[in-house]
Write an enzyme that holds these catalytic residues in place. Structure first.
Site: not given
Lengths: 308, 447, 324
Positions: B419-421
């Site tokens: 998850d690139h968050r």
């Protein structure tokens, strides 16, 4: 007497047929007492009666049709169907009501007598009928004491019919003759043959006159016998039917009427039969009247709780 | 005395559940232990057993509706026994005669709907307060109570202003993601029906599907098509996958692992009668790596990162018509044999449909293995609320160059979706590197 | 306005009615020579010779004979020494007095007043201190009144004597010596049996009572007012038939009800009011109905115990504040 007899016989039959609600207590065999006493009274004099009150009511002069209607619970009854057999009353002839509470009548009668003598100052007399069983209640003693102490115009008429419901009086009463108690209250106590209407009448007249003169109460014990059960439908397990029927045969005030006529009074069987027939017809008419009347409807329900 | 049927609490974090299906009808006789209904949560669909013998007297919450845990949803009892109509009525009232329940019946429906909304609790309020609230159209549950014994009294109702009336509040309650997506797609949130209070992304998806023009069905096409409703599990999976896709912006990273040493290691254990699978080994080694890379082992909530100081390793298990992901608690602390036994047990339970619900919760990372199907690379979907998932591909002998020379090595590709968050590319890459390092040099696991 | 005691007020009422109606007479124990054990009949025997009669100790005759005297055409006022003693002649009240008018189809009326001093009087103990009105509001056919102040004492007694129905007039012994304002004769307003009075208007809570309970009601209202709480105080005056309309209208305004009486709380007269309000005005209630009465014990002798038997204004104040 005839009317009472026929009335009671008719009511007994109708009750056993299921036409009459509630409880009915018959006066058969005791008719002479009510008749004799009430014959000595004026219309304005008062009588207080018992649950066994049909006889007193008729004798005092109540409308027989309306009385029958009341027993049937109809709106045109004496009490608009609100009283029934145990609470028949006709105030228009001074019949202050049959009282469903045994011994409930003494104080009412004595109170009425008090009003007559001490407040309204008229010469009305009050008669209270009661049985041997009722004479054991405390209310008797309070009323008798006050009546004698204040010389109130009351006549205490004890219908000594020997039975308090299922109990023979000798097993529960301290005295053999209830009138013995009168002496304890300093009032005259007389014993009469309750089956002899003339004897009853004579004693009643004397007592009523004494009361009217302001000399106070009298206790009349009229010896009689309760021929029927306590109430219609009573299986009478506490006594022998043959014995009762024998007593009835020997003492029936109607059948022995001709045998007890005092000096100077003439009466024939034919005349007696005629009266009996007329009485039967009167009662039959009353029954027809009663059956024809309506029961009270809903609108009557809340009436007469209060006067205002 | 009738038995209450309640929405169960299938695990610590469950707050509400949707009745998937009533397995019995009103009037059916039920035996204790028989499946009475199935419940769908955000994880799974569970069968719920009847807790007593009896006749199913009433169903208060129908299939498809969502209620809070412990909400009264039905009654079991003796045939003909009287039970209250409304949700939240005390059982003692059931013994009384029924003019009251009959009169209450029309209110039972809104009560049930209200129950879904306000968790079915009875709001004590004075009769006068109730009258005023009704007149004003206020929901008693929304009114703060200041009366004796915590009862809502008239002044509370008279002084209440419902939040919706405030000009500062947003017109429609929606999740931030839904708001963004709606804005992107030009959808007015007011048109979107929220299934649970506020508009979520899934509500948007539903709305989009409903408003899309449908292709006209010709009869011929209809004959060649078959409509089958989704099973409970399928519905859950569909929902979860969609949700995950909408929630996490993902990047997938691929790295090949030389499995030579791993193979040798496995043989050594086998010689000592210790049989472990590659999955077991992966659980052990990846768990170790995760302890060093907390960003791969966390959760995101609004603008907060929740770091977990434990590793609960989820292992995807394929079933006949779906999949489940039970997890091994504290996998980083367990021995290989322990892990192996647990993986076997969980897989068995999963296939028999006997997985305890708590095994499906609390995972921090997931491994999913498609190697047996020869898959070379894929981009698995993250198992929310985790932030990464490791896909395992087939192990195949490949020609590689070592020290300038060609040789044949067993190579297994790992596909990591993150998850690139919270997981940047470099972090994901370094994590994968560490996993590779550990697996190509198993001795490092002890360091 | 003149100030007279409750006792004097009843005497005035008696004198006026006996003057007006020659058929009114009084009987009871210790009335003619003593003027009543609380002096409430003082002077009347001389003013109306022969019409105030001392009876033997025969409660059955006092009440039964009173009923009979009414049948005979009089308007009796009969007196019990203590309300407790009505127990001796319960049949006369329950089965004779209350039933005669109805069961004889309206042929007879009983224009009788039964006066009975009641209430705690400091050491009277179990058989001389009771408030028994609750038994009698349960009997159709009789009316029950219980005034709380001299003006009502007078006007209610007059109304009771003039009423053609039997009336039980409960007069609290402690109230006898309390003074209150009574208007001049020409300004007197006759009392209508069955009507309550709103003694004090308010908007926050309705306090209902009667007889000596009014002292608690008034005192509580005063105390509450100090804290800005406005109580509406209602004096029922008549307990049967009671003024339902006045009480309901008040509760619809204030939304809270507090009932107080000296009689035992359980099954007490105020329970009838509470049940009726719950039945007919539930949606107006913003608080539970509060009821204050004596505990469920016979009345003890020792002062420390008798103190516990009583209700105090503080009880009401605390209770009312607790549900505001």
């Amino acid at each position: 007497m005839c009317t009472i007899r026929c009335f009671e016989e008719s009511v007994k039959k109708d009750f056993l047929n299921g036409e009459i609600p509630g409880f009915v207590h018959l006066y058969i065999g005791e008719e002479a007492i009510a008749t004799g006493v009430c014959a000595a009274l004026r219309k304005t004099d008062f009588v207080e009666s018992t649950h066994r009150g049909h006889g007193h009511c008729i004798a005092k002069g109540a409308d027989v049709n309306k009385m029958m209607a009341e027993i049937f619970g109809k709106i045109d009854g004496l009490c608009k169907g609100k009283g029934g057999s145990m609470h028949v009353a006709d105030f228009s002839v001074g019949m202050l009501g049959a009282n469903g509470v045994v011994g409930g009548g003494y104080n009412l009668a004595t109170g009425a007598a008090l009003a007559s003598k001490m407040v309204l100052k008229n010469d009305n007399v009050s008669v209270v009928f009661f049985g041997d069983g009722a004479s054991n209640r405390g209310t008797f003693h309070e009323a008798a004491n006050v009546a004698a102490a204040w010389k109130l115009p009351v006549v205490f008429v004890n219908e000594m019919n020997c039975w308090a419901s299922t109990t023979p009086y000798r097993t529960t009463t301290a005295v053999e003759n209830i009138s013995d108690r009168a002496h304890g209250y300093n009032m005259p106590g007389v014993i009469v043959d309750g089956q002899n209407v003339f004897e009853v009448y004579a004693a009643a007249c004397e007592a009523v006159e004494r009361a009217r003169r302001g000399e106070g109460p009298t206790f009349i014990e009229a010896k009689t016998y309760r021929i029927e059960g306590h109430f219609v439908g009573d299986p009478e397990k506490y006594r022998k039917k043959e014995e009762t029927m024998q007593i009835f045969h020997d003492t029936d005030p109607l059948t022995h009427f001709l045998g007890i006529l005092p000096e100077g009074i003439e009466f024939t069987q034919a005349e007696l039969d005629e009266i009996l027939t007329a009485a039967r017809a009167k009662v039959a008419a009353a029954k027809e009247y009663a059956v024809g009347c309506e029961y009270p409807d809903e609108s009557e329900f809340y009436k007469d709780v209060y006067v205002d | 005395m009738a038995t209450e049927v309640l929405m169960p609490k299938l695990g610590l974090t469950m707050t509400e559940g949707t009745i998937d299906e009533w397995k019995k009808n009103v009037g059916d006789t039920v035996k204790k232990g028989e499946i009475l209904f199935s419940v769908e949560t955000d994880k799974l669909t569970n069968d719920v057993e009847a807790e007593a013998d009896g006749v199913l007297l009433k169903i208060l919450v129908p299939a498809g509706e969502t209620v809070a845990c412990k909400t009264l949803i039905g009654w079991l009892g003796a045939e003909g026994e009287a039970v209250p109509d409304g949700a939240g009525t005390a059982p003692a009232a059931a013994a009384e005669a029924p003019a009251a329940p009959a009169a209450a019946a029309p209110q039972a429906a809104p009560a049930a709907a209200g129950a879904a909304h306000a968790a079915g609790a009875y709001v004590p309020a004075t009769p006068y307060a109730k009258k005023l609230a009704k007149e004003k159209g206020f929901d008693l549950a929304a009114i703060p109570a200041t009366g004796y014994k915590g009862v809502v009294v008239a002044r509370d109702v008279l002084g209440f202003t419902p939040a919706a009336a405030g000009p500062a509040a947003p017109a429609v309650k929606a999740s931030p993601l839904a708001e963004k997506v709606a804005a992107d797609l030009g959808i007015d949130l007011k048109d979107v029906k929220a299934a649970h209070g506020r508009v979520l992304a899934e509500d948007l998806l539903r709305y989009i599907a409903e408003t899309r023009e449908k292709a006209p069905d010709s009869e011929a096409t209809a004959e060649r098509e078959e409509v089958k409703p989704m099973s409970g599990m399928r519905k859950a999976i569909a929902k979860n996958m969609q949700n995950s896709h909408m929630t996490s912006p993902t990047v997938t990273f691929n790295l090949g692992i030389d499995m030579t040493e791993m193979k040798r290691y496995r043989e050594q254990l086998k010689a000592k009668e210790i049989k472990v699978s590659y999955t077991d080994l992966l659980v052990k080694f990846v768990s170790k790596a995760l302890t060093e890379f907390p960003l791969l082992n966390c959760s995101v909530e609004d603008n907060k990162i929740i770091y977990k100081h434990y590793v609960n390793m989820g292992v995807a298990v394929a079933l006949d018509n779906g999949l489940v992901v039970p997890n091994i608690v504290d996998a980083d602390k367990k021995s290989l044999t322990e892990i192996s036994a647990e993986v076997k047990e969980l897989a068995k339970q999963a296939r028999e449909g006997k997985l305890p619900p708590e095994k499906l919760r609390g995972g921090t990372f997931t491994i999913t293995n498609l190697g047996m199907y020869g898959i070379e690379s894929f981009s698995p979907i993250i198992n929310q609320p985790e932030v990464a998932i490791l896909g395992v591909n087939t192990m195949e002998d490949k020609v590689v160059v070592r020290n300038g020379e060609m040789c044949i090595r067993p190579i297994m590709n790992l596909s990591l979706t993150a998850d690139h968050r919270v997981v940047d590319g470099s972090v994901a890459a370094q994590f994968l590197q560490r996993v590779k390092s550990l697996m190509e040099n198993p001795a490092l696991i002890l360091a | 306005m003149r100030k007279i005691t409750f006792s004097e007020a009843t005497r005035e009422a008696m004198a006026e009615e006996m003057e007006k109606y020659p058929e009114v007479f009084v009987m009871g124990e210790d009335l003619a020579r003593q003027g009543g054990i609380f002096g409430q009949f003082k002077g009347l025997p001389d003013e109306f010779p022969g019409r105030v009669i001392d009876t033997p100790i025969s409660e059955t005759f006092i009440v039964g004979g009173g009923v009979g005297a009414a049948l005979g055409g009089a308007r009796p006022v009969v007196d019990m020494h203590f309300a407790d003693f009505i127990g001796v002649c319960m049949d006369e009240v329950l089965n004779q007095m209350a039933k005669i008018h109805y069961m004889f189809g309206g042929q007879a009326k009983i224009p009788l007043v039964l006066r009975a001093p009641d209430g705690l009087a400091g050491g009277g103990a179990a058989q001389h201190s009771q408030s028994v009105e609750s038994f009698f509001i349960h009997i159709p056919g009789i009316k029950v009144v219980a005034p709380s102040n001299p003006y009502d004492a007078k006007m209610v007694l007059k109304a009771a004597i003039e009423c053609d129905d039997p009336v039980l007039y409960f007069e609290n012994k402690v109230l006898y010596k309390e003074t209150g304002e009574v208007p001049e004769k020409e300004d007197e307003v006759p009392y209508e049996i069955g009507k309550a009075r709103v003694e004090r208007e308010g908007k926050d809570v309705t306090i209902v009572s009667y007889s000596i309970g009014m002292k608690n009601a008034r005192a509580a209202a005063d105390q509450l007012a100090k804290d800005g709480i406005q109580a509406e105080v209602i004096d029922l005056i008549t307990l049967s038939p009671w003024d339902k309309e006045t009480v309901l209208n008040s509760v619809k305004k204030t939304h809270r009800l507090c009932l107080v009486s000296e009689c035992v709380k359980q099954g007490g007269a105020m329970a009838e009011v509470a049940a009726t309000v719950a039945e007919e005005a539930l949606e107006y209630l913003d608080a539970p109905i509060l009821r204050y009465g004596a505990p469920f014990t016979p009345i003890p002798f020792a002062p420390t115990l008798e103190k516990l038997y009583r209700v105090y204004p503080d009880d009401l104040v605390k209770g009312i504040k607790g549900v505001l």
